[in-house]
Design a protein around this motif. Structure first.
Motif, PDB file in Angstrom:
ATOM      1  N   PRO A  87       0.826  -1.208   0.000  1.00  0.00           N
ATOM      2  CA  PRO A  87       0.000   0.000   0.000  1.00  0.00           C
ATOM      3  C   PRO A  87       0.858   1.254   0.000  1.00  0.00           C
ATOM      4  O   PRO A  87       2.036   1.231   0.389  1.00  0.00           O
ATOM      5  CB  PRO A  87      -0.783  -0.125   1.310  1.00  0.00           C
ATOM      6  CG  PRO A  87       0.115  -0.904   2.206  1.00  0.00           C
ATOM      7  CD  PRO A  87       0.800  -1.897   1.304  1.00  0.00           C
ATOM      8  N   THR A  88       0.278   2.344  -0.428  1.00  0.00           N
ATOM      9  CA  THR A  88       0.946   3.637  -0.357  1.00  0.00           C
ATOM     10  C   THR A  88       0.752   4.196   1.049  1.00  0.00           C
ATOM     11  O   THR A  88      -0.377   4.433   1.478  1.00  0.00           O
ATOM     12  CB  THR A  88       0.365   4.612  -1.388  1.00  0.00           C
ATOM     13  OG1 THR A  88       0.566   4.063  -2.696  1.00  0.00           O
ATOM     14  CG2 THR A  88       1.036   5.965  -1.289  1.00  0.00           C
ATOM     15  N   VAL A  89       1.841   4.355   1.787  1.00  0.00           N
ATOM     16  CA  VAL A  89       1.773   4.870   3.164  1.00  0.00           C
ATOM     17  C   VAL A  89       2.603   6.138   3.208  1.00  0.00           C
ATOM     18  O   VAL A  89       3.829   6.101   3.245  1.00  0.00           O
ATOM     19  CB  VAL A  89       2.310   3.836   4.175  1.00  0.00           C
ATOM     20  CG1 VAL A  89       2.196   4.385   5.598  1.00  0.00           C
ATOM     21  CG2 VAL A  89       1.561   2.523   4.058  1.00  0.00           C
ATOM     22  N   ARG A  90       1.924   7.270   3.178  1.00  0.00           N
ATOM     23  CA  ARG A  90       2.614   8.556   3.167  1.00  0.00           C
ATOM     24  C   ARG A  90       2.794   9.069   4.590  1.00  0.00           C
ATOM     25  O   ARG A  90       1.926   8.890   5.439  1.00  0.00           O
ATOM     26  CB  ARG A  90       1.834   9.579   2.336  1.00  0.00           C
ATOM     27  CG  ARG A  90       1.624   9.125   0.894  1.00  0.00           C
ATOM     28  CD  ARG A  90       1.101  10.236   0.010  1.00  0.00           C
ATOM     29  NE  ARG A  90       0.810   9.732  -1.331  1.00  0.00           N
ATOM     30  CZ  ARG A  90       1.729   9.513  -2.257  1.00  0.00           C
ATOM     31  NH1 ARG A  90       2.999   9.773  -1.972  1.00  0.00           N
ATOM     32  NH2 ARG A  90       1.407   9.053  -3.446  1.00  0.00           N
ATOM     33  N   PRO A  91       3.935   9.717   4.878  1.00  0.00           N
ATOM     34  CA  PRO A  91       4.163  10.257   6.217  1.00  0.00           C
ATOM     35  C   PRO A  91       3.193  11.381   6.547  1.00  0.00           C
ATOM     36  O   PRO A  91       2.711  12.086   5.653  1.00  0.00           O
ATOM     37  CB  PRO A  91       5.606  10.768   6.152  1.00  0.00           C
ATOM     38  CG  PRO A  91       5.881  10.977   4.697  1.00  0.00           C
ATOM     39  CD  PRO A  91       5.065   9.968   3.962  1.00  0.00           C
ATOM     40  N   ASP A  92       2.907  11.546   7.821  1.00  0.00           N
ATOM     41  CA  ASP A  92       2.013  12.605   8.287  1.00  0.00           C
ATOM     42  C   ASP A  92       2.768  13.930   8.253  1.00  0.00           C
ATOM     43  O   ASP A  92       3.752  14.113   8.984  1.00  0.00           O
ATOM     44  CB  ASP A  92       1.553  12.289   9.715  1.00  0.00           C
ATOM     45  CG  ASP A  92       0.592  13.331  10.252  1.00  0.00           C
ATOM     46  OD1 ASP A  92       0.280  14.294   9.526  1.00  0.00           O
ATOM     47  OD2 ASP A  92       0.147  13.183  11.404  1.00  0.00           O
TER      48      ASP A  92
END
Length: 379
Positions: free
Chosen positions: A182-187
Motif C-alpha cells: 500500500p501507499t503509506v505517506r508520512p504525516d
C-alpha cells in the motif's frame, strides 16, 4: 484482485523474501569459516557483527519512514538486503568478513523495520489480525531457503555462486511483492522523530516484553542441540534435529496465531504465550531424557512465536510515529539476540545448562505479567 488482498499478498511476498535471505545465509556459515580460515571462537566473534549492525541502524528506518513514502522505502531497503547477501562470501579474511557482516546486518535491520511498518498499515486496513501469519511466512521462507542451502552445500556448490543466484532471485521476487504494497505517506503535521532516542514509556514496556520473547527464542535456537546432547543424553542425530523441530514449531504456531489473536485478543494471546513458554522452559530444566527435552523446546518455541509479531502491532498503534515506535521496539527486542548467548553460556559455565534455563523461565513469566502493556490505542 481486491486492493486489500493485493496489499496483503504483497507484504506476504516481502516477508517470505526477507526470511529466505536469512535462511540462505544460515546454511553456509561453515563454508564461510573454512573460506576465511577461522575457528569456532573467531567465527563466533564475527557472527556478532550482524546483530551490532542491525541494532545500530534500525532507528534510522523510523526517520526514513517519516520523511518518505513507505512502499518506496521498503522496496529500496529490501533490495539492499538481497544485494548484501553475497558480501560475506566475497570476504577473503576475517576483518573484511566482519565488515561485510556489519553491512549485512545493518540493511537487514532497516528492512525488517520497514516491512513491519508496512505490515501494521496493511493490518489496520484489513481490520483483523494478520501479523502473526506474516511472521510465520517469514519463518517458512527461511526454512525453504535453508533447504536449498543444504542441497547446495551437499553438492559442494561455492557459496559465492549460491548467494549470488539466491540474491538475484530474491531481489526480483521482493521487488514484485513490493509493487503490491500500500501507499503509506508520512504525516506532514507530525514532528520528525529523533534519530536516536528511547521510545515513549508505553512502547518501551512493549519492547521489554519483546526482549524477553526474543531472549527465549535465541536461547532455544542456539542451545537446543547442545542441551539435548550434554544434559538429556541424546545422540548427535536427534540433537541436530532439535533446532529444526524448534523452528518448525515456531513457524506453525505463527501461521495459526492470527486465529488465536482473533479469539483471545492481543493481551490474552501474549499472556498465553508467556505461560506456554514458561512451562516449556521449566520442562527443559527438569529434562534428563531426549523426549521431554524436545517437548520442552517445542513448547518454548510455540510460546514465544506470536509475542514478537504482536510487539510490532502494539508499538505501531501506541504513538503517532508508527515507524519510529517499531524501530525502537525492534532495537530493544533484538538486543536479546546479543545478550542470550552470552548470558546462557556464562551461567552454564559457572553452574550448569539447566540452571541457565531458569533465566529463560523467569523471563517467560515476565511476558505473561507484562501482557497488559499491549492494551494500547493510537493517539
Amino acid at each position: 484482485m481486491d486492493p486489500l488482498r493485493r496489499n496483503r499478498f504483497g507484504v506476504s511476498v516481502v516477508f517470505v523474501a526477507h526470511g529466505a535471505v536469512t535462511g540462505s545465509f544460515a546454511t553456509r556459515v561453515p563454508w564461510l569459516a573454512d573460506h576465511v580460515g577461522v575457528g569456532t571462537g573467531r567465527l563466533g566473534l564475527a557472527l556478532l557483527f550482524p546483530a551490532i549492525g542491525a541494532m545500530a541502524t534500525m532507528s534510522f528506518s523510523g526517520r526514513l519512514l517519516h520523511r518518505y513514502e513507505g512502499r518506496r522505502v521498503t522496496r529500496l531497503l529490501l533490495a539492499a538486503w538481497c544485494l548484501a547477501l553475497p558480501l560475506p562470501a566475497l570476504a577473503p579474511n576475517l576483518p573484511l568478513l566482519c565488515a561485510a557482516l556489519l553491512v549485512y546486518g545493518s540493511v537487514s535491520g532497516m528492512a525488517d523495520v520497514a516491512m513491519n511498518a508496512q505490515a501494521v498499515a496493511v493490518e489496520n486496513r484489513y481490520g483483523r489480525p494478520i501479523m502473526s501469519g506474516l511472521h510465520g511466512l517469514w519463518s517458512a521462507g527461511g526454512l525453504a531457503a535453508s533447504g536449498i542451502g543444504v542441497a547446495a552445500a551437499a553438492v559442494g556448490l561455492d557459496a559465492r555462486v549460491h548467494f549470488g543466484l539466491m540474491a538475484a532471485v530474491l531481489l526480483v521476487v521482493g521487488q514484485l511483492g513490493g509493487r503490491l504494497l500500500p501507499t503509506v505517506r508520512p504525516d506532514p503535521d507530525a514532528a520528525e522523530p529523533p534519530a536516536f532516542a528511547l521510545p515513549p514509556r508505553p512502547v518501551l514496556l512493549i519492547g521489554l516484553v519483546g526482549f524477553c520473547a526474543v531472549f527465549g527464542e535465541a536461547a532455544g535456537s542456539d542451545w537446543a542441540a547442545k542441551y539435548l546432547t550434554d544434559v538429556a543424553g541424546a545422540g548427535q542425530g536427534i540433537a541436530a534435529g532439535a533446532y529444526t523441530g524448534f523452528a518448525c514449531a515456531m513457524a506453525a504456531a505463527r501461521l495459526v496465531g492470527d486465529r488465536v489473536v482473533a479469539r483471545l485478543g492481543v493481551v490474552g494471546t501474549v499472556r498465553l504465550g508467556g505461560v506456554l513458554s514458561a512451562a516449556g522452559a521449566v520442562l527443559i530444566v527438569l529434562s534428563r531424557a531426549p523426549v521431554p527435552g524436545i517437548v520442552g523446546f517445542a513448547l518454548l518455541g510455540v510460546g514465544v512465536s506470536v509475542v514478537v509479531p504482536l510487539t510490532f502491532t502494539a508499538a505501531g498503534a501506541a504513538t503517532s510515529h508508527p515507524g519510529h515506535a517499531i524501530a525502537g521496539v525492534a532495537t530493544i527486542s533484538y538486543g536479546a539476540g546479543l545478550a542470550a548467548p552470552a548470558v546462557i553460556g556464562g551461567i552454564a559455565a559457572g553452574t550448569s545448562l539447566p540452571v541457565s534455563f531458569l533465566v529463560v523461565a523467569a523471563l517467560a513469566v515476565l511476558i505473561a505479567v507484562g501482557a497488559g502493556t499491549f492494551r494500547t490505542r493510537r493517539p
